[in-house]
Design a protein around this motif. Structure first.
Motif, short mmCIF file in Angstrom:
data_model
loop_
_atom_site.label_atom_id
_atom_site.label_comp_id
_atom_site.label_asym_id
_atom_site.label_seq_id
_atom_site.Cartn_x
_atom_site.Cartn_y
_atom_site.Cartn_z
N VAL A 116 74.73 106.67 -3.20
CA VAL A 116 73.66 107.33 -2.46
C VAL A 116 74.05 107.48 -0.99
O VAL A 116 73.84 108.53 -0.37
CB VAL A 116 72.33 106.56 -2.60
N GLY A 117 74.64 106.42 -0.43
CA GLY A 117 75.10 106.50 0.96
C GLY A 117 76.14 107.58 1.17
O GLY A 117 76.10 108.32 2.16
N GLU A 118 77.08 107.69 0.22
CA GLU A 118 78.13 108.71 0.33
C GLU A 118 77.56 110.12 0.27
O GLU A 118 77.93 111.00 1.06
CB GLU A 118 79.15 108.52 -0.80
N VAL A 119 76.63 110.35 -0.66
CA VAL A 119 76.10 111.70 -0.81
C VAL A 119 75.20 112.07 0.36
O VAL A 119 75.15 113.24 0.79
CB VAL A 119 75.38 111.86 -2.17
N LEU A 120 74.48 111.10 0.94
CA LEU A 120 73.69 111.38 2.14
C LEU A 120 74.59 111.79 3.31
O LEU A 120 74.23 112.67 4.10
CB LEU A 120 72.84 110.16 2.52
#
Length: 372
Positions: A116-120
């Motif tokens: 989730v952090g990467e895609v944000l």
């Protein structure tokens, strides 16, 4: 050979006696942005729902990464879908919304947090994970909806008119955003829309659809400058259109006498028209040059004069409606030059265009259908 992420082979869908999709075939290269453009009811959403697995085709095949998915249920297909109504969960924060699909798959909590952090980061919103859906702008919600799909790493992302609910200015901004996001994720996007501007701005390839079939597949430039049917000429971009009869046909060039008695020349790239055939001729407003002097237009095969009936001011996209002596109204792009700064209703102007820029087709009812 360029690898194909999506291949559609002779796809047909019938609902009782009605054929929604009629023997359609196309392929989408890996990492490209492919749009299906057409009016409401042409069958484009039906194609997308068949690719997603929500409805079964009557016949034909759907292949992703070279493998048929006809027997694969929707939740097992390597595709994901962004709808016009984004369906974000208001009771969850943004990170929970994006990670929802991963939780359903049983992915470990630490891995979900990382993904989730990467895609944000990739959608340019790294600090909104703990915010609620109703705290976001329309454009941010759009990016979150895409992130929720992309975190699952689909081979193909399907987008069903996702900009339709946005206001005009935000929609214009999101066209660029979507193209940028597609390049950033390097994922194949298949996008359906009735908005020609969306398709032209974002797409590597566009399929123009009408009555369940593809009229033409090509780049935006090919569809705009070299339409292969009357429907494409009338639907993609703006055009002036006249109906008439062919009086001369030679080597792809035609002479046509219009119903109002105007003589025009145009191209017929398909070479399917002969003397005596009824024909429609299409000319883009920006292809017509205007002048205060007829002498400036000597190089054009098509030239005439008229009075300004209306000025449609829209900044750089301003248009004039010119009325000829025979009563024909012709829409012309207003040049951004000082010479025409004071032009107004009742002024007489001369105008002309090249026959090469006039596309001719066999007379068709498609023009009327597009604009009704």
């Amino acid at each position: 050979m360029t690898p194909q992420d999506l291949e559609i082979q002779n796809l047909t869908k019938k609902f009782d006696a009605f054929t929604a999709v009629d023997d359609v075939s196309f392929s989408v290269p890996a990492g490209s942005f492919f749009s299906i453009l057409g009016p409401s009811g042409c069958g484009k959403t039906t194609i997308m729902r068949m690719v997603a697995g929500f409805i079964d085709p009557t016949s034909g095949d759907i292949r992703i990464k070279g493998r048929s998915v006809l027997d694969t249920p929707p939740n097992k297909r390597p595709v994901n879908m962004v709808f016009q109504h984004l369906a974000l969960f208001p009771m969850m924060n943004i990170a929970e919304n994006i990670g929802y699909g991963l939780r359903r798959k049983g992915v470990a909590k630490d891995e979900i947090t990382r993904k989730v952090g990467e895609v944000l980061e990739r959608i340019g919103l790294p600090d909104i994970g703990q915010r609620k859906v109703d705290e976001l702008s329309g454009g941010q919600k759009q990016r979150v909806a895409i992130a929720r799909c992309m975190v699952l790493e689909p081979d193909v992302l399907l987008l069903d008119e996702p900009l339709g609910a946005l206001d005009l200015k935000l929609r214009e901004h999101m066209k660029v955003e979507l193209k940028t996001l597609q390049a950033a994720f390097d994922t194949t996007f298949v996008y359906i829309t009735h908005d020609q501007s969306e398709a032209l701005v974002m797409s590597d390839q566009i399929a123009v659809m009408n009555h369940g079939r593809f009229e033409q597949v090509g780049t935006g430039q090919e569809l705009y400058y070299r339409p292969q049917s009357a429907f494409v000429a009338g639907f993609v971009g703006d055009s002036n259109r006249w109906r008439g009869k062919v009086t001369r046909a030679k080597a792809g060039q035609l002479q046509i006498i219009t119903e109002a008695g105007l003589t025009m020349t145009g191209n017929n790239h398909r070479r399917d028209l002969s003397v005596g055939d009824a024909a429609d001729i299409y000319v883009r407003p920006e292809a017509i040059r205007i002048s205060r002097s007829a002498d400036d237009l000597a190089q054009f095969e098509n030239k005439m004069s008229g009075t300004v009936a209306s000025l449609l001011f829209n900044g750089a996209a301003s248009r004039l409606i010119l009325k000829t002596e025979s009563g024909e109204e012709i829409e012309v792009t207003l040049p951004q030059s000082g010479e025409f700064a004071g032009v107004g209703r009742g002024d007489t102007l001369h105008f002309g265009w090249s026959g090469e820029q006039a596309n001719s087709f066999a007379a068709s009812e498609d023009f009327t259908q597009v604009y009704q």
